[in-house]
Design an enzyme around this catalytic site. Sequence first.
Site, mmCIF file in Angstrom:
data_model
loop_
_atom_site.group_PDB
_atom_site.id
_atom_site.type_symbol
_atom_site.label_atom_id
_atom_site.label_comp_id
_atom_site.label_asym_id
_atom_site.label_seq_id
_atom_site.Cartn_x
_atom_site.Cartn_y
_atom_site.Cartn_z
ATOM 1 N N ARG A 134 0.823 -1.240 0.000
ATOM 2 C CA ARG A 134 0.000 0.000 0.000
ATOM 3 C C ARG A 134 0.842 1.268 0.000
ATOM 4 N NH1 ARG A 134 -3.275 -2.759 3.948
ATOM 5 N NH2 ARG A 134 -4.937 -3.834 2.852
ATOM 6 N N LYS A 156 2.532 11.408 -11.571
ATOM 7 C CA LYS A 156 1.728 10.505 -12.402
ATOM 8 C C LYS A 156 2.530 9.215 -12.589
ATOM 9 C CE LYS A 156 -1.117 13.598 -15.220
ATOM 10 N NZ LYS A 156 -1.400 14.082 -16.595
ATOM 11 N N GLU A 198 9.289 18.593 -25.456
ATOM 12 C CA GLU A 198 8.560 18.892 -24.205
ATOM 13 C C GLU A 198 9.086 20.187 -23.578
ATOM 14 O OE1 GLU A 198 5.914 17.358 -23.156
ATOM 15 O OE2 GLU A 198 5.963 15.298 -23.885
ATOM 16 N N LYS A 240 6.894 23.111 -14.040
ATOM 17 C CA LYS A 240 5.991 21.977 -13.769
ATOM 18 C C LYS A 240 5.601 21.945 -12.296
ATOM 19 C CE LYS A 240 4.653 17.320 -14.559
ATOM 20 N NZ LYS A 240 4.800 16.059 -15.252
ATOM 21 N N GLU A 250 -4.923 16.996 -11.790
ATOM 22 C CA GLU A 250 -5.474 17.403 -13.094
ATOM 23 C C GLU A 250 -6.991 17.556 -13.074
ATOM 24 O OE1 GLU A 250 -3.343 15.762 -16.524
ATOM 25 O OE2 GLU A 250 -5.192 15.984 -17.680
ATOM 26 N N ARG A 254 -3.850 21.745 -14.653
ATOM 27 C CA ARG A 254 -2.717 20.891 -15.052
ATOM 28 C C ARG A 254 -2.825 20.449 -16.511
ATOM 29 N NH1 ARG A 254 0.266 16.073 -11.558
ATOM 30 N NH2 ARG A 254 1.517 15.256 -13.274
ATOM 31 N N ASN A 258 -0.933 19.482 -21.493
ATOM 32 C CA ASN A 258 -1.274 18.633 -22.636
ATOM 33 C C ASN A 258 -1.165 19.370 -23.965
ATOM 34 O OD1 ASN A 258 -1.819 16.549 -20.872
ATOM 35 N ND2 ASN A 258 -3.982 17.095 -20.677
ATOM 36 N N HIS A 261 -0.509 17.613 -27.200
ATOM 37 C CA HIS A 261 -0.638 16.178 -26.946
ATOM 38 C C HIS A 261 -1.896 15.553 -27.561
ATOM 39 C CE1 HIS A 261 2.757 16.847 -24.393
ATOM 40 N NE2 HIS A 261 2.785 15.613 -23.970
ATOM 41 N N HIS A 265 -0.836 12.586 -29.590
ATOM 42 C CA HIS A 265 -1.213 11.251 -29.140
ATOM 43 C C HIS A 265 -1.942 10.495 -30.248
ATOM 44 C CE1 HIS A 265 -3.552 8.504 -26.226
ATOM 45 N NE2 HIS A 265 -2.385 7.982 -26.509
ATOM 46 N N HIS A 278 7.646 9.928 -28.684
ATOM 47 C CA HIS A 278 6.558 10.745 -28.119
ATOM 48 C C HIS A 278 6.771 12.241 -28.398
ATOM 49 C CE1 HIS A 278 3.459 12.012 -25.363
ATOM 50 N NE2 HIS A 278 4.341 12.711 -24.665
HETATM 51 P P1 NAD Z 1 12.258 5.598 -22.135
HETATM 52 O O1 NAD Z 1 12.089 5.471 -20.682
HETATM 53 O O2 NAD Z 1 11.794 4.480 -22.984
HETATM 54 O O3 NAD Z 1 13.789 5.918 -22.448
HETATM 55 C C1 NAD Z 1 14.208 6.063 -23.794
HETATM 56 C C2 NAD Z 1 15.404 5.166 -24.096
HETATM 57 O O4 NAD Z 1 16.574 5.747 -23.532
HETATM 58 C C3 NAD Z 1 15.308 3.771 -23.513
HETATM 59 O O5 NAD Z 1 15.820 2.842 -24.426
HETATM 60 C C4 NAD Z 1 16.196 3.850 -22.269
HETATM 61 O O6 NAD Z 1 16.720 2.601 -21.874
HETATM 62 C C5 NAD Z 1 17.275 4.771 -22.752
HETATM 63 N N1 NAD Z 1 18.004 5.522 -21.749
HETATM 64 C C6 NAD Z 1 17.519 6.066 -20.616
HETATM 65 N N2 NAD Z 1 18.443 6.825 -20.025
HETATM 66 C C7 NAD Z 1 19.550 6.765 -20.787
HETATM 67 C C8 NAD Z 1 20.827 7.361 -20.710
HETATM 68 N N3 NAD Z 1 21.131 8.239 -19.761
HETATM 69 N N4 NAD Z 1 21.735 7.051 -21.651
HETATM 70 C C9 NAD Z 1 21.410 6.211 -22.674
HETATM 71 N N5 NAD Z 1 20.220 5.647 -22.815
HETATM 72 C C10 NAD Z 1 19.282 5.922 -21.884
HETATM 73 O O7 NAD Z 1 11.523 6.917 -22.696
HETATM 74 P P2 NAD Z 1 11.314 8.377 -22.099
HETATM 75 O O8 NAD Z 1 11.185 9.258 -23.278
HETATM 76 O O9 NAD Z 1 12.278 8.691 -21.039
HETATM 77 O O10 NAD Z 1 9.890 8.264 -21.393
HETATM 78 C C11 NAD Z 1 8.716 7.961 -22.107
HETATM 79 C C12 NAD Z 1 7.717 7.372 -21.139
HETATM 80 O O11 NAD Z 1 7.489 8.327 -20.102
HETATM 81 C C13 NAD Z 1 6.372 7.085 -21.756
HETATM 82 O O12 NAD Z 1 5.927 5.832 -21.290
HETATM 83 C C14 NAD Z 1 5.475 8.193 -21.252
HETATM 84 O O13 NAD Z 1 4.133 7.777 -21.108
HETATM 85 C C15 NAD Z 1 6.097 8.483 -19.903
HETATM 86 N N6 NAD Z 1 5.855 9.849 -19.444
HETATM 87 C C16 NAD Z 1 5.304 10.011 -18.230
HETATM 88 C C17 NAD Z 1 5.075 11.300 -17.747
HETATM 89 C C18 NAD Z 1 4.506 11.484 -16.375
HETATM 90 O O14 NAD Z 1 4.101 12.591 -16.039
HETATM 91 N N7 NAD Z 1 4.491 10.452 -15.557
HETATM 92 C C19 NAD Z 1 5.413 12.404 -18.506
HETATM 93 C C20 NAD Z 1 6.019 12.210 -19.749
HETATM 94 C C21 NAD Z 1 6.235 10.915 -20.212
HETATM 95 N N1 GLY Z 2 2.961 14.946 -18.407
HETATM 96 C C1 GLY Z 2 1.823 15.726 -18.104
HETATM 97 C C2 GLY Z 2 1.532 15.814 -16.657
HETATM 98 O O1 GLY Z 2 2.327 15.406 -15.848
HETATM 99 O O2 GLY Z 2 0.488 16.291 -16.298
#
Ligand code: NAD
Ligand code: GLY
Length: 386
Positions: A134, A156, A198, A240, A250, A254, A258, A261, A265, A278
């Site tokens: 939990r 998130k 972003e 942020k 949100e 918040r 988007n 997006h 998306h 993305h």
């Molecule tokens: P990712 O986590 O897939 O990383 C991209 C690639 O880079 C992967 O292959 C990873 O292994 C590699 N990598 C990571 N750090 C590295 C480094 N320092 N050196 C070399 N390689 C490295 O992608 P991302 O773009 O970081 O994140 C995308 C994800 O994040 C999506 O699932 C999206 O939904 C999520 N997201 C969440 C939020 C949120 O608010 N929670 C916001 C934006 C995106």
């Molecule tokens: N990535 C959008 C949010 O965190 O609200």
Amino acid sequence: LESVVSGSPRGTTEEVVRVELGARSYPIYIGAGIIETIGPRLRERGAASRLAVVTNPTVAQLYADRVCRSLEETGFTPVLIEIPDGEEHKNLASLASIYDRLIAAQLDRGATLVALGGGVVGDIGGLAAATFLRGVSLVQVPTTLVAQVDASVGGKTAINHQAGKNLIGAFYQPRMVLADVEVLGSLPHRELVSGLAEVIKYAIILDADFFDFLESALPQALDADPEVLRRIVSVCCRLKAAVVGEDETESGYRAVLNFGHTVGHAIEVLTDYNRYLHGEAVAVGMVFATLLSEARGYCDPATGDRIRRLVERARLPVEVPRDIDAGALASAIGVDKKTRDGAVKFVCVEAIGRSRFERIEGRALAAYLTMWRAQETESAEPRGTE
Ligand code: NAD
Ligand code: GLY
């Protein structure tokens, strides 16, 4: 909201941005070469000695030794948990494998889970921390630009379901975020550029001075200059943090994050998530939203030109690909989880640094695409000679 520049334990410049959420407030440490401060920082906070580090094989190979050494030197016994690399593994199977390892390691409620990686590791590790027993303490150590400016901040957490992205998740704030911009040096260039989309988004919707800065510092950012990236990450985290501090779950404001997006998306869905990163899809969405804002008279053409120019200079895509037709775009927007009664809360630009919400139906958005394509075709057609 507080921002403090100080000397880090290693003598590099470090900035602290606080996310103010009452009892759940937390610091974001931003600096170059600070990943090894994790052990002392957790020790200072009195974290229990047994903890888990969730990561993936790519990041583990690069940074797990440094993180685990720092933890061991300060008296922790970390359990390293790897999930497979890639968005396609942001699912229930990976989450279940984390639970199995946490249970096998007999971690208790006082444990901390460190998510070391990009947004995929951060989102899934965050959900594991939110739900295991939990809820155990979560520390985010983001290693991509997307994760440092966005995913690690704001709470998130999620996994994907076959029916769509991020359909299962929770709001669960970390206790601390440690963003070391030096690790961005090993990121594939395309991932860095995707993160810059972003970054540009924050500037367009929230901060005109930051937009000016990006216009001048873009070449250094594209070269992964640590000082420029430090400034970028700290400004984005401050922006942020302010948005999240105002609307954590949100319920309204918040959603400004988007921007770009809705269309972005839809493009990801329509290209099976395998053509665009993305941020690349968001770049197309931001240019779309800007054109629409111009067409409706919300912003002037000079503002639109500046936005398009910056996105193009970052070598990000700006056009909805021709093989996506307007009808498909409308349908994809119609099934988006943020659509209500056929209309989306669409983020428009008024000026650089200023945005507004408009409720617009998916088919109205698609009609603009049809109109712009027709205008382009017209202007590209050779003129008849007399
Ligand atoms: P990712 O986590 O897939 O990383 C991209 C690639 O880079 C992967 O292959 C990873 O292994 C590699 N990598 C990571 N750090 C590295 C480094 N320092 N050196 C070399 N390689 C490295 O992608 P991302 O773009 O970081 O994140 C995308 C994800 O994040 C999506 O699932 C999206 O939904 C999520 N997201 C969440 C939020 C949120 O608010 N929670 C916001 C934006 C995106
Ligand atoms: N990535 C959008 C949010 O965190 O609200």
